[in-house]
Design a protein around this motif. Structure first.
Motif, mmCIF file in Angstrom:
data_model
loop_
_atom_site.group_PDB
_atom_site.id
_atom_site.type_symbol
_atom_site.label_atom_id
_atom_site.label_comp_id
_atom_site.label_asym_id
_atom_site.label_seq_id
_atom_site.Cartn_x
_atom_site.Cartn_y
_atom_site.Cartn_z
ATOM 1 N N GLU A 52 67.236 -24.000 -37.042
ATOM 2 C CA GLU A 52 67.691 -22.609 -37.065
ATOM 3 C C GLU A 52 68.467 -22.315 -38.344
ATOM 4 O O GLU A 52 69.673 -22.111 -38.341
ATOM 5 C CB GLU A 52 68.523 -22.313 -35.818
ATOM 6 C CG GLU A 52 67.708 -22.433 -34.546
ATOM 7 C CD GLU A 52 68.537 -22.238 -33.295
ATOM 8 O OE1 GLU A 52 69.746 -22.552 -33.300
ATOM 9 O OE2 GLU A 52 67.962 -21.778 -32.300
ATOM 10 N N LYS A 53 67.724 -22.330 -39.439
ATOM 11 C CA LYS A 53 68.302 -22.062 -40.759
ATOM 12 C C LYS A 53 67.330 -21.187 -41.529
ATOM 13 O O LYS A 53 66.127 -21.222 -41.287
ATOM 14 C CB LYS A 53 68.550 -23.363 -41.517
ATOM 15 C CG LYS A 53 69.575 -24.249 -40.845
ATOM 16 C CD LYS A 53 69.762 -25.538 -41.582
ATOM 17 C CE LYS A 53 70.759 -26.396 -40.796
ATOM 18 N NZ LYS A 53 70.873 -27.724 -41.363
ATOM 19 N N LEU A 54 67.858 -20.412 -42.445
ATOM 20 C CA LEU A 54 66.997 -19.579 -43.275
ATOM 21 C C LEU A 54 67.476 -19.608 -44.703
ATOM 22 O O LEU A 54 68.597 -20.007 -44.999
ATOM 23 C CB LEU A 54 66.913 -18.149 -42.742
ATOM 24 C CG LEU A 54 68.212 -17.364 -42.543
ATOM 25 C CD1 LEU A 54 68.653 -16.683 -43.822
ATOM 26 C CD2 LEU A 54 67.995 -16.319 -41.465
ATOM 27 N N ASP A 55 66.598 -19.217 -45.596
ATOM 28 C CA ASP A 55 66.917 -19.125 -47.015
ATOM 29 C C ASP A 55 66.989 -17.650 -47.381
ATOM 30 O O ASP A 55 66.162 -16.856 -46.937
ATOM 31 C CB ASP A 55 65.844 -19.813 -47.861
ATOM 32 C CG ASP A 55 65.739 -21.308 -47.566
ATOM 33 O OD1 ASP A 55 66.723 -21.884 -47.072
ATOM 34 O OD2 ASP A 55 64.676 -21.877 -47.826
ATOM 35 N N ILE A 56 67.972 -17.296 -48.187
ATOM 36 C CA ILE A 56 68.154 -15.916 -48.627
ATOM 37 C C ILE A 56 67.937 -15.876 -50.131
ATOM 38 O O ILE A 56 68.569 -16.626 -50.876
ATOM 39 C CB ILE A 56 69.568 -15.399 -48.277
ATOM 40 C CG1 ILE A 56 69.792 -15.477 -46.760
ATOM 41 C CG2 ILE A 56 69.754 -13.977 -48.781
ATOM 42 C CD1 ILE A 56 71.231 -15.212 -46.343
ATOM 43 N N TYR A 57 67.048 -14.990 -50.560
ATOM 44 C CA TYR A 57 66.754 -14.831 -51.976
ATOM 45 C C TYR A 57 67.189 -13.435 -52.409
ATOM 46 O O TYR A 57 66.839 -12.446 -51.770
ATOM 47 C CB TYR A 57 65.251 -15.027 -52.247
ATOM 48 C CG TYR A 57 64.798 -16.414 -51.900
ATOM 49 C CD1 TYR A 57 64.902 -17.439 -52.827
ATOM 50 C CD2 TYR A 57 64.292 -16.702 -50.640
ATOM 51 C CE1 TYR A 57 64.511 -18.727 -52.513
ATOM 52 C CE2 TYR A 57 63.897 -17.992 -50.314
ATOM 53 C CZ TYR A 57 64.002 -19.000 -51.252
ATOM 54 O OH TYR A 57 63.618 -20.272 -50.930
ATOM 55 N N PHE A 58 67.927 -13.359 -53.491
ATOM 56 C CA PHE A 58 68.443 -12.095 -53.992
ATOM 57 C C PHE A 58 67.474 -11.510 -55.015
ATOM 58 O O PHE A 58 66.852 -12.247 -55.774
ATOM 59 C CB PHE A 58 69.830 -12.302 -54.604
ATOM 60 C CG PHE A 58 70.844 -12.743 -53.590
ATOM 61 C CD1 PHE A 58 71.530 -11.818 -52.837
ATOM 62 C CD2 PHE A 58 71.090 -14.091 -53.369
ATOM 63 C CE1 PHE A 58 72.464 -12.209 -51.886
ATOM 64 C CE2 PHE A 58 72.008 -14.500 -52.419
ATOM 65 C CZ PHE A 58 72.699 -13.555 -51.666
ATOM 66 N N PRO A 59 67.362 -10.175 -55.069
ATOM 67 C CA PRO A 59 66.378 -9.551 -55.953
ATOM 68 C C PRO A 59 66.730 -9.603 -57.435
ATOM 69 O O PRO A 59 65.852 -9.489 -58.270
ATOM 70 C CB PRO A 59 66.327 -8.096 -55.472
ATOM 71 C CG PRO A 59 67.647 -7.876 -54.828
ATOM 72 C CD PRO A 59 68.060 -9.200 -54.243
ATOM 73 N N GLY A 60 67.973 -9.780 -57.785
ATOM 74 C CA GLY A 60 68.360 -9.786 -59.191
ATOM 75 C C GLY A 60 68.835 -11.155 -59.631
ATOM 76 O O GLY A 60 68.703 -12.143 -58.917
ATOM 77 N N GLU A 61 69.407 -11.185 -60.795
ATOM 78 C CA GLU A 61 69.891 -12.446 -61.355
ATOM 79 C C GLU A 61 71.174 -12.937 -60.687
ATOM 80 O O GLU A 61 71.458 -14.117 -60.683
ATOM 81 C CB GLU A 61 70.122 -12.295 -62.868
ATOM 82 C CG GLU A 61 68.845 -12.053 -63.641
ATOM 83 C CD GLU A 61 67.869 -13.219 -63.516
ATOM 84 O OE1 GLU A 61 68.294 -14.374 -63.592
ATOM 85 O OE2 GLU A 61 66.669 -12.947 -63.342
#
Length: 103
Positions: free
Chosen positions: A73-82
């Protein structure tokens, strides 16, 4: 409710299926026609791995963020900018999947 003069409605066909047949009918990999189940699983697994590597190389991310108590029960979060910003709006989409293998 029965209506006089009308035939009773027949039971839904799926209710007559065994649990095993229901599982078979709701198995997405059974219905992959063009490539076959195994080839499709390999293809999507490869595409997912490639996209993940690209996102990790080009985006700020938070990896393995727990959303529950279980190990999976883990997830990865990716941000749209730098840079990551606390005020960014986001959309979270969790899909249960249901591929029996290649989870």
């Amino acid at each position: 409710m029965e209506v006089p003069g009308r035939a009773t409605r027949a039971e839904a066909p799926w209710k007559q299926l065994s649990a095993e047949e229901l599982e078979n009918q709701y198995c997405p990999s059974r219905w992959v026609i063009r490539r076959g189940a195994e080839e499709t699983l390999k293809m999507y697994s490869h595409l997912g791995d490639k996209a993940t590597k690209n996102a990790r190389a080009t985006r700020k991310s938070l990896l393995h963020v727990p959303y529950g108590d279980g190990e999976g029960e883990k997830l990865d979060i990716y941000f749209p900018g730098e840079v990551a910003a606390e005020g960014l709006p986001f959309c979270l989409f969790l899909h249960g999947g249901y591929w029996q293998s290649g989870r």
